[in-house]
Scaffold this active site. Structure first.
Site, short mmCIF file in Angstrom:
data_model
loop_
_atom_site.label_atom_id
_atom_site.label_comp_id
_atom_site.label_asym_id
_atom_site.label_seq_id
_atom_site.Cartn_x
_atom_site.Cartn_y
_atom_site.Cartn_z
N GLU A 19 -29.56 24.60 -93.99
CA GLU A 19 -30.12 23.76 -92.93
C GLU A 19 -30.82 24.62 -91.88
OE1 GLU A 19 -31.04 21.31 -91.30
OE2 GLU A 19 -30.05 19.45 -91.86
N ARG A 107 -18.54 17.17 -85.98
CA ARG A 107 -19.05 18.54 -85.94
C ARG A 107 -20.44 18.56 -85.35
NH1 ARG A 107 -23.13 19.32 -89.48
NH2 ARG A 107 -23.18 18.23 -91.50
N ASN A 155 -30.06 14.46 -85.65
CA ASN A 155 -30.67 15.43 -86.55
C ASN A 155 -31.89 16.09 -85.92
OD1 ASN A 155 -30.70 16.82 -89.10
ND2 ASN A 155 -29.80 14.99 -89.98
N ASP A 205 -34.33 13.95 -92.04
CA ASP A 205 -33.34 14.98 -91.72
C ASP A 205 -33.96 15.90 -90.67
OD1 ASP A 205 -31.33 17.05 -91.83
OD2 ASP A 205 -30.76 16.30 -93.79
#
Length: 307
Positions: A19, A107, A155, A205
């Site tokens: 990521e 998280r 995101n 995303d």
């Protein structure tokens, strides 16, 4: 519409859940995270787009994002708060956010630096409970504020060149919203839906922006990164040989290569066999250039939650 195909980086080991690629202009390095491995990874990118890994550093149980810091290290969104990673790879927790983290079932996820040097980073529930995510802002005095609540998967986030608009993706809602932004204060104003991808091939995303203020967004599960104009028109598609495209960033000395992260998360044995490059970085030269990542300019010794 332009259609391109990205090339997998075979000389860099794949991540479990890659990521957040980010170009650290001061170090002339690409940094990205493996969320599930809790790692920050570093690589050089040549003018020809060759990616060569130069380091891997542990940053926490999970690491959602990494951004450059003005001291030559990095600020991380790790576990349920913010961590400083020094240039020599030492990780120091700066603030564990109350009500966030593994014990609370959440998280840190994606984040970025605004034009003034503040960091904005979001959270999500580990089980993706709708509305359980929030967006936090780290100010230049080290105070941490809640910017938005009731997100599902906070995101990709990025600002227009003039800093007056910030785009934020919520993967749970499958949309990107454009918010008015006050550079002087870091406050969000009114917002509108920039893209509704709820009926598309996958939710948005991570995202980035190019020098023409176009949005490049990775579509999770679709094996694509797409380029949209400021008016929301689809103008380019990059095909990626891994379904779980997670984010993208412009990198390299000329900022003319788009580096794309991917993930193996949720893939069963058959899917992994069909996608041997899942988890790898991919690279494409899209014909436009981007901007380097913003640099966090706040303290790296301690942070405090604003009252």
């Amino acid at each position: 519409m332009l259609t391109l195909t990205a090339t997998p980086v075979l000389d860099v080991e794949p991540a479990i859940h890659g990521e957040g690629p980010t170009w650290d202009a001061a170090r002339r390095e690409l940094v990205w995270v493996d969320i599930d491995a809790g790692q920050v990874r570093r690589a050089t990118v040549s003018p020809a787009g060759v990616v060569a890994e130069v380091g891997i550093h542990p940053g926490g149980g999970t690491v959602g994002f990494v951004v450059p810091s003005s001291d030559g290290g990095w600020l991380l969104g790790a576990d349920g708060g913010f961590t400083h990673l020094s240039a020599d790879g030492a990780a120091t927790v700066l603030l564990a956010l109350e009500g966030e983290g593994p014990a609370a079932g959440t998280r840190m996820n994606d984040g970025a630096v605004d034009p003034a040097g503040r960091v904005l980073g979001g959270t999500m529930a580990l089980d993706e409970t709708p509305g359980a995510g929030s967006l936090y802002r780290v100010d230049l005095d080290g105070s941490v504020h809640v910017v938005l609540r009731d997100l599902t998967i906070s995101n990709g986030i990025e600002w227009t060149a003039d800093g007056r608009t910030v785009y934020l993706a919520d993967s749970g809602a499958a949309e990107i919203r454009a918010h008015d932004y006050d550079i002087a204060t870091g406050e969000f104003g009114g917002s509108r839906v920039f893209l509704d991808l709820s009926s598309d091939d996958g939710p948005p995303d991570g995202l980035t922006m190019d020098d023409e203020d176009h949005v490049w967004v990775a579509l999770w599960g679709a094996g694509q990164v797409r380029r949209y104009s400021p008016a929301g028109e689809l103008v380019a598609v990059v095909r990626v040989g891994a379904a779980n495209t997670s984010s993208c960033a412009f990198a390299g000395p000329g900022l003319d290569h788009l580096v794309i992260s991917t993930s193996t998360q949720g893939l069963d044995e058959a899917a992994r066999a069909a996608q041997p490059d899942a988890g790898r970085l991919f690279v494409v030269r899209p014909g436009v250039t981007g901007r380097p990542a913003g640099v966090y300019r706040g303290p790296v010794d301690a942070l405090h939650r604003a009252e």
